[in-house]
Design a protein around this motif. Sequence first.
Motif, PDB file in Angstrom:
ATOM      1  N   HIS A  59      50.364  66.224  44.151  1.00 33.97           N
ATOM      2  CA  HIS A  59      49.518  65.289  43.398  1.00 33.97           C
ATOM      3  C   HIS A  59      49.360  63.934  44.085  1.00 33.97           C
ATOM      4  N   VAL A  60      50.354  63.506  44.880  1.00 40.64           N
ATOM      5  CA  VAL A  60      50.266  62.277  45.678  1.00 40.64           C
ATOM      6  C   VAL A  60      50.831  62.578  47.064  1.00 40.64           C
ATOM      7  N   LEU A  66      51.184  56.630  46.016  1.00 41.59           N
ATOM      8  CA  LEU A  66      51.638  56.487  44.631  1.00 41.59           C
ATOM      9  C   LEU A  66      51.552  55.035  44.201  1.00 41.59           C
ATOM     10  N   ARG A  67      51.993  54.126  45.054  1.00 39.30           N
ATOM     11  CA  ARG A  67      51.954  52.702  44.710  1.00 39.30           C
ATOM     12  C   ARG A  67      50.519  52.214  44.523  1.00 39.30           C
ATOM     13  N   GLU A  68      49.620  52.666  45.383  1.00 38.28           N
ATOM     14  CA  GLU A  68      48.221  52.257  45.251  1.00 38.28           C
ATOM     15  C   GLU A  68      47.603  52.810  43.964  1.00 38.28           C
ATOM     16  N   LEU A  69      47.959  54.031  43.618  1.00 38.09           N
ATOM     17  CA  LEU A  69      47.468  54.610  42.361  1.00 38.09           C
ATOM     18  C   LEU A  69      48.032  53.857  41.155  1.00 38.09           C
ATOM     19  N   LEU A  71      48.856  50.656  41.114  1.00 42.00           N
ATOM     20  CA  LEU A  71      48.143  49.379  41.032  1.00 42.00           C
ATOM     21  C   LEU A  71      46.770  49.556  40.416  1.00 42.00           C
ATOM     22  N   ASP A  72      46.063  50.613  40.815  1.00 44.73           N
ATOM     23  CA  ASP A  72      44.730  50.831  40.265  1.00 44.73           C
ATOM     24  C   ASP A  72      44.795  51.145  38.779  1.00 44.73           C
ATOM     25  N   ARG A  73      45.836  51.890  38.375  1.00 45.49           N
ATOM     26  CA  ARG A  73      46.003  52.188  36.951  1.00 45.49           C
ATOM     27  C   ARG A  73      46.300  50.908  36.166  1.00 45.49           C
ATOM     28  N   VAL A  74      47.114  50.034  36.717  1.00 46.75           N
ATOM     29  CA  VAL A  74      47.414  48.752  36.084  1.00 46.75           C
ATOM     30  C   VAL A  74      46.140  47.910  35.979  1.00 46.75           C
ATOM     31  N   ALA A  75      45.317  47.958  37.017  1.00 46.79           N
ATOM     32  CA  ALA A  75      44.081  47.163  37.028  1.00 46.79           C
ATOM     33  C   ALA A  75      43.123  47.576  35.922  1.00 46.79           C
ATOM     34  N   ALA A  76      43.298  48.779  35.375  1.00 46.72           N
ATOM     35  CA  ALA A  76      42.449  49.223  34.264  1.00 46.72           C
ATOM     36  C   ALA A  76      42.662  48.367  33.025  1.00 46.72           C
ATOM     37  N   GLU A  77      43.781  47.632  32.956  1.00 49.89           N
ATOM     38  CA  GLU A  77      44.081  46.790  31.807  1.00 49.89           C
ATOM     39  C   GLU A  77      43.375  45.433  31.874  1.00 49.89           C
ATOM     40  N   ILE A  78      42.767  45.123  33.016  1.00 52.46           N
ATOM     41  CA  ILE A  78      42.106  43.824  33.203  1.00 52.46           C
ATOM     42  C   ILE A  78      40.773  43.815  32.450  1.00 52.46           C
ATOM     43  N   ARG A  79      40.608  42.846  31.578  1.00 53.57           N
ATOM     44  CA  ARG A  79      39.369  42.727  30.809  1.00 53.57           C
ATOM     45  C   ARG A  79      38.326  41.963  31.624  1.00 53.57           C
ATOM     46  N   LEU A  80      37.168  42.555  31.769  1.00 48.12           N
ATOM     47  CA  LEU A  80      36.108  41.976  32.591  1.00 48.12           C
ATOM     48  C   LEU A  80      34.918  41.592  31.714  1.00 48.12           C
ATOM     49  N   PRO A  81      34.155  40.584  32.121  1.00 49.13           N
ATOM     50  CA  PRO A  81      32.979  40.184  31.332  1.00 49.13           C
ATOM     51  C   PRO A  81      31.935  41.290  31.334  1.00 49.13           C
ATOM     52  N   GLU A  82      31.208  41.394  30.232  1.00 48.94           N
ATOM     53  CA  GLU A  82      30.177  42.432  30.116  1.00 48.94           C
ATOM     54  C   GLU A  82      29.030  42.178  31.084  1.00 48.94           C
ATOM     55  N   ARG A  83      28.662  40.909  31.258  1.00 45.14           N
ATOM     56  CA  ARG A  83      27.569  40.577  32.169  1.00 45.14           C
ATOM     57  C   ARG A  83      27.745  39.134  32.657  1.00 45.14           C
TER      58      ARG A  83
END
Length: 239
Positions: A59-60, A66-69, A71-83
């Motif tokens: 799987h990795v 694994l570490r990069e995956l 980090l990317d999973r953690v980055a999913a928690e970042i709230r971004l502006p709609e526009r």
Amino acid sequence: MPTPPGRRPRRPAPSRQPLTQELVVETAIGVLDAEGLEAVTMRRVAQELGTGPASLYAHVSDKQELRELMLDRVAAEIRLPERPDPDRWREQLKEVAMEVRRVYTSHRDIAKVSMGLIPTGPHLLAVAEAQLGLMIAGGVPPKVAGLAVDTLGMYIDADAIEDTFYTATVKGDEDPWEHFHKYLAEIREYYKALPPGRYPHIVALVDDLTDEGGAERFEFGLDVLLRGIASYVEDAGGK
């Protein structure tokens, strides 16, 4: 089948959750949050999953992936502006930076993975895309926006990593921030005792140099960077 005479009934073995990349990554993040990045090894994650390290390689490819995956999973928690809002691009860019710092510091020393990493995962790319979109909408020249997104990333990473350095020295049950405030108070007294003839500015600015507001210091540095980025808009004749 019924149990033959003279034998104990067998308890059914609990069904294992199928091993997937998502499960491996989520388990690794659990180890990270509990013990820090150095504790995240293929062997340790496999132990948490009740399997052998070899099964993870389906799987990795290795610990770095694994570490990069993670980090990317953690980055999913970042709230971004709609526009992007061209009239508020600086405020929005600041909000994104504060969000990235909030998420990174909530996951121990995950920012160590981000330092020096070129983003390729979908969630990290979404953050970069949002930052670039905000700067372009505000009139920042494309070349400057491309350089600035990297500079902002390095600043956020460094600040988040510094937080972990302060807490890593804590031993036992002591609260990390109580430990830090105690240490900072000792530094403050040391600075005050320095010979003023040799270090006049340090002695005069003790309180400013040892201000305990970590978030305020981060925000100040961020404002400096954003003012610098905005100056290129003014040079280009924008807002």
